[in-house]
Design a protein around this motif. Structure first.
Motif, PDB file in Angstrom:
ATOM      1  N   ASP A 470       0.160  -1.395  -0.168  1.00 11.76           N
ATOM      2  CA  ASP A 470       0.161  -0.178   0.186  1.00 11.76           C
ATOM      3  C   ASP A 470       0.828   1.587   0.042  1.00 11.76           C
ATOM      4  OD1 ASP A 470      -2.464  -1.658  -0.408  1.00 11.76           O
ATOM      5  OD2 ASP A 470      -2.308  -1.251   2.382  1.00 11.76           O
ATOM      6  N   LYS A 471       2.731   1.514   0.113  1.00 13.45           N
ATOM      7  CA  LYS A 471       3.072   2.356   0.102  1.00 13.45           C
ATOM      8  C   LYS A 471       3.664   2.728  -1.237  1.00 13.45           C
ATOM      9  CE  LYS A 471       5.665   0.747   4.241  1.00 13.45           C
ATOM     10  NZ  LYS A 471       7.210   0.091   5.076  1.00 13.45           N
ATOM     11  N   ILE A 472       3.080   1.884  -2.495  1.00 15.14           N
ATOM     12  CA  ILE A 472       3.528   1.995  -3.387  1.00 15.14           C
ATOM     13  C   ILE A 472       2.170   3.607  -4.224  1.00 15.14           C
ATOM     14  CG2 ILE A 472       3.189   1.490  -6.312  1.00 15.14           C
ATOM     15  CD1 ILE A 472       6.003   0.635  -4.488  1.00 15.14           C
ATOM     16  N   ASN A 473       2.318   4.097  -4.686  1.00 14.45           N
ATOM     17  CA  ASN A 473       1.436   5.345  -5.093  1.00 14.45           C
ATOM     18  C   ASN A 473       1.254   5.040  -7.256  1.00 14.45           C
ATOM     19  OD1 ASN A 473       3.016   7.553  -3.131  1.00 14.45           O
ATOM     20  ND2 ASN A 473       4.687   8.136  -4.695  1.00 14.45           N
ATOM     21  N   SER A 474       0.333   5.651  -6.952  1.00 14.37           N
ATOM     22  CA  SER A 474      -0.544   5.720  -7.853  1.00 14.37           C
ATOM     23  C   SER A 474       0.559   5.696  -9.423  1.00 14.37           C
ATOM     24  CB  SER A 474      -2.176   6.642  -7.488  1.00 14.37           C
ATOM     25  OG  SER A 474      -1.595   7.468  -7.788  1.00 14.37           O
ATOM     26  N   ASP A 475       1.424   6.470  -9.320  1.00 15.72           N
ATOM     27  CA  ASP A 475       2.269   6.335 -10.252  1.00 15.72           C
ATOM     28  C   ASP A 475       3.244   6.417 -10.162  1.00 15.72           C
ATOM     29  OD1 ASP A 475       3.403   7.383  -8.190  1.00 15.72           O
ATOM     30  OD2 ASP A 475       3.782   9.742  -9.735  1.00 15.72           O
TER      31      ASP A 475
END
Length: 571
Positions: A470-475
């Motif tokens: 969940d730490k990964i950003n949407s971009d």
């Protein structure tokens, strides 16, 4: 001489100052409270009126003084909510010459001696009135000692004394004073209220007006009736007895509202040539760059407000031109973009004030907005590239899938894919090679994410299956795809899902490090050292490679450096 005095001009702000509660504009709560207090004989001994300049604080204080001391036409009536305005007390108070109604400007008389001078008379009963009324304007300007002197009287006020304080800075008034006063916050007057007031005054003065001109004056007044009447006075003089829109615009330094809407629309449309041409035109017409910047800020706020609260379009203060503009643009510009535009315009306020030429500064501010690296170009926003681009579409999808839901990056049509032979292509056959490439090319944030927040399934050159935390950003997916395409010359087929991570590269490195430390602990020299330094532990290992021995089959030697052992207090 008497004939000459008849010709003396009285400015509109003084000539049409309210003389009773019925003429007081926009302060219904205050009027109702004071009216009930007078009717029920429940008067407070101290009132504090706060609000911006020109909303009627001092005027209200005088009306209260008249209401308490009016004697009526026959000089026998008691306190009333409708002061007659013709008895001696009413006329004297209106002209600021009543002996029992004392007005003090705290802005010019701030010392304790000034307060003591007027408080010396508190213990004496009024001479000609029922109440002694002390009106202190800009009370926040009093010194600390003056407030202390005033506090004693407020704690034990005589029954015949009423204090009325007025201030534009309520926070600067000590809480010990506020707690002993009944507080009234005078509201800014709405544009609609001001426009109607100006129309009534213009009719009495036999002055022709244009609706838009009155609307511009009301906006520039910013809720202050006095400021608005001063501008109206000036507009009448400049217009030779008429209030005209073009004269008001030049007088205030306003930009043409229609041209400003056009400017904003060209800005978010990425049409910089039209933006520059619009700025030049408005500058030649006399528009003030700072005022124009403030107008753009106002438009940005208006669009954001309409997006969040569509009912805001029903505001009667909005012109039809403004409503049409909002209906056209608001649906096409995201709140995030409006927020970024707002921030850049606000930052521009400080820049424009220190620039040698304000017009040039404004031009550069708008160019920065259009081409800022941190803001998607306005042309992309209006053209809907986010919706149509196949490469960008997966970015939005990554942010929303539930755990275990895969998102697959689409392959473009064959004719859009660059052949690997056209570039100096690399080949990645395992994740560690990709991480090494990122570290060597100084892309540390992406390398860190791949090591710690991603677990790899299938991985071969051109194909990748990963699970992300969940730490990964949407971009993340878009950035990763761009990096891989640039490095390898091909567009990778990436399957990505959110969920529980498997073993990450960082986990593998940590496991390998633990195994190396375990092996080192078995070395005779290390055993001897650890026995000598009880409680010591191995913090890190540094691999030392001999230039002559590059064969990986040879045993590795470990260099003893300053980080080799971490000795604690027991050593």
């Amino acid at each position: 001489m008497a004939e000459e005095n008849k010709q003396d001009y009285v400015v509109l702000a003084r000539k049409y100052r309210p003389q009773n509660f019925n003429e007081l504009l926009g302060q219904d709560a205050l009027v109702k409270t004071i009216t009930n207090a007078i009717k029920n004989n429940r008067l407070h001994h101290a009132y504090i009126l706060t609000g911006i300049r020109g909303v009627g604080k001092t005027t209200t204080a005088r009306i209260i003084a008249k209401a308490l001391n009016c004697t009526g036409k026959d000089a026998t009536a008691g306190a009333t909510v409708n002061p007659c305005g013709i008895c001696e007390n009413c006329r004297a108070i209106a002209e600021s010459r009543h002996i029992d109604v004392l007005e003090l400007d705290a802005a010019s008389r701030t010392g304790v001696d000034d307060i003591r001078e007027i408080l010396d008379g508190v213990r004496y009963k009024p001479t000609n009135a029922r109440y002694k009324v002390y009106i202190i304007d800009e009370v926040h300007m009093l010194s600390k000692q003056a407030f202390n002197a005033l506090l004693k009287t407020l704690e034990e006020p005589p029954s015949h004394v009423i204090f009325i304080f007025a201030t534009t800075e309520i926070r600067k008034v000590p809480v010990t004073i506020l707690s002993r006063c009944q507080r009234f916050d005078l509201q800014r007057l709405s544009i609609e209220t001001l426009v109607n007031h100006f129309k009534n005054i213009a009719a009495k003065e036999n002055v022709k007006t244009e609706e838009e001109a009155l609307h511009l004056i009301a906006k520039a007044a910013d809720g202050s009736c006095r400021d608005g009447l001063s501008l109206l006075d000036q507009a009448i003089s400049l217009g030779g007895g008429e209030v005209k829109t073009d004269i008001v615009k030049n007088m205030i330094g306003l930009a043409d509202r229609t041209l400003t809407f056009e400017l904003f629309e060209n800005l978010v449309g990425g049409k910089m040539e039209e933006v520059v041409a619009n700025l030049n035109r408005q500058h030649q017409n006399g528009a003030n760059p700072l005022t124009l910047l403030q107008d753009l800020i106002n438009i940005t706020h208006l669009l954001a407000k309409v997006k969040i609260v569509p009912e805001a379009l029903n505001d009667p203060a909005l012109s039809e031109n403004e409503k049409d503009f909002c209906n056209r643009l608001a649906p096409n510009i995201p709140i995030a973009v409006l927020s970024k535009i707002w921030q850049m315009l606000i930052k521009g306020l400080s820049e424009i004030n220190i620039a040698p030429l304000q017009a040039d500064a404004l031009e550069m501010i708008l160019i920065r907005i259009a081409y800022s690296a941190n803001l998607p170009t306005p042309a992309e926003i209006l053209d809907g590239l986010k919706k149509n681009s196949e490469l960008i579409r997966p970015t939005a999808a990554v942010a929303s899938p539930a755990a275990g839901t895969a998102v697959k990056a689409k392959q473009p049509e064959p004719d859009t894919q660059k052949p690997a032979a056209d570039i100096d292509a690399l080949c990645f056959n395992k994740p560690e090679e990709l991480v090494d490439y990122l570290q060597n090319s100084k892309q540390m944030m992406m390398a860190y994410s791949l090591k710690n927040d991603v677990s790899f399934g299938e991985f071969k050159n051109g194909v990748m299956k990963i699970t992300v935390s969940d730490k990964i950003n949407s971009d993340f997916l878009l950035k990763l795809q761009n990096i891989l395409t640039e490095a390898t010359g091909i567009l990778w087929d990436i399957d990505i899902q959110r969920g529980a991570l498997g073993e990450t590269i960082a986990d593998k490195e940590a496991a390998a490090d633990r195994e190396n430390k375990k092996d080192v602990m078995e070395l005779p020299l290390v055993k001897a050292v650890m026995a000598e330094f009880r409680g010591a532990k191995i913090d890190s290992l540094t691999r030392k490679t001999s230039p002559e021995k590059t064969d990986e089959s040879e045993p590795a030697a470990f260099e003893e450096d300053n980080n080799y052992f971490d000795e604690d207090s027991e050593s």
